[in-house]
Enzyme design. Structure first.
Site: not given
Ligand SMILES: C[S@@+](CC[C@H](N)C(=O)[O-])C[C@H]1O[C@@H](n2cnc3c(N)ncnc32)[C@H](O)[C@@H]1O
Length: 292
Positions: A19, A146, A167, A119, A42
């Site tokens: 982050h 996806d 990620d 997501e 993700h």
């Protein structure tokens, strides 16, 4: 099969490096008035309740973000990027929450900048949708799809400036090669994309996954883009140590992200201190392909 739940790990040392780096990228994009687009392939649940059963199970945040708060240092002494990260986290932590990458992007971007959050896990997606609605930010879009398919459909953005956070949970060993393919496909259509890839540092105990991050980074380097990596190590790499640290691999990094991240991570590892075995956390930032 999707079984990973990021709530178990929210606010741990891996979230801290990821982050921090992502905020550094967004800060650099904000130096120009022209709008940009952020992609999070993700996304996870968006924000995490640190008091719920999952986050409370191992309380990983206690050896991550919490250690950055219990230091006596005043905010004025902190490197700028670290101060930005902590002030973004502060209102969430005040409510015993930790912001995931979607909340960080939504708070750090300007109203006119776009955000696409992907997501795949249905339950995580529902939480993401609710958490993003609660933030009431403009131009933030959630997609139940996806992440790599989403990148194929949505890049290059208009205007042609922006960044991608990748990620994955790395539950399956082929997620490392999926990521390399995903990045290759992005560069075919969007050469200037700034890309942040988070990766775990795994000991021998991880079997086939041990060494997979290092091999993936070599393949990303071979794409020939300017790139550097930054890592923090929080435990000794013994056969049994499991995840002993993590890193971010940054392709097409913005100017000065390396130096900003280096000074932020030096402070972070000082505050993380030692693990239960007496290993003191370390950090390093190293260029792979220099930006000439
Ligand atoms: C490490 S978590 C994300 C954490 C988040 N980026 C953050 O920093 O707050 C990985 C997430 O990816 C999701 N996921 C797994 N495979 C995916 C795929 N192919 N596309 C989109 N999401 C996926 C998982 O359900 C999980 O919620």
């Amino acid at each position: 099969m999707l079984s990973y739940q990021h709530a178990f790990h929210a606010g741990n040392h891996a979230d801290v490096i990821k982050h921090l780096c992502w905020i550094g990228v967004i800060n650099a994009l904000k130096k120009k008035d022209k709008p940009f687009t952020l992609f999070d392939t993700h996304a996870g649940a968006g924000a995490y309740d640190l008091t719920d059963a999952m986050s409370s199970k191992n309380k990983e945040y206690e050896t991550g973000i919490s250690r950055l708060l219990s230091d006596d240092k005043g905010a004025q002494d902190l490197p700028g990027l670290l101060a930005d990260y902590l002030s973004l986290c502060e209102p969430f932590l005040a409510q015993r929450q930790y912001p995931g990458s979607p909340a960080i992007s939504a708070k750090a971007k300007r109203d006119g900048d776009n955000l696409h959050l992907m997501e795949l896990h249905p339950a995580e997606f529902d939480k993401l949708d609710k958490n993003v609605s609660r933030l009431r930010t403009l131009n933030s879009h959630v997609h139940k799809r996806d992440g790599y398919e989403g990148l194929r459909a949505l890049t290059p953005p208009k205007p042609n400036r922006g960044a991608i956070l990748i990620d994955p949970p790395y539950e399956r060993v082929n997620e490392y090669s999926d990521l390399v393919k995903g990045v290759e496909q992005v560069f075919k259509r969007w050469q200037q994309a700034q890309i942040v890839v988070w990766y775990p540092l795994l000991s021998e105990r991880a079997g086939a996954k041990s060494g997979a991050s290092e091999a993936m980074c070599e393949k990303l380097s071979a794409m020939g883009k300017p790139c550097f990596k930054a890592e923090i190590q929080v435990a000794e790499n013994t056969p049994d140590s499991g995840m002993y640290g993590s890193g971010v691999f940054v392709l097409n990094p913005p100017w000065q992200l390396d130096t900003n991240l280096k000074s932020a991570l030096e402070s972070v590892v000082g505050m993380l201190g030692e693990n239960e075995a007496g290993y003191h956390a370390t950090s390093q930032v190293s260029w792979i392909n220099e930006d000439n």
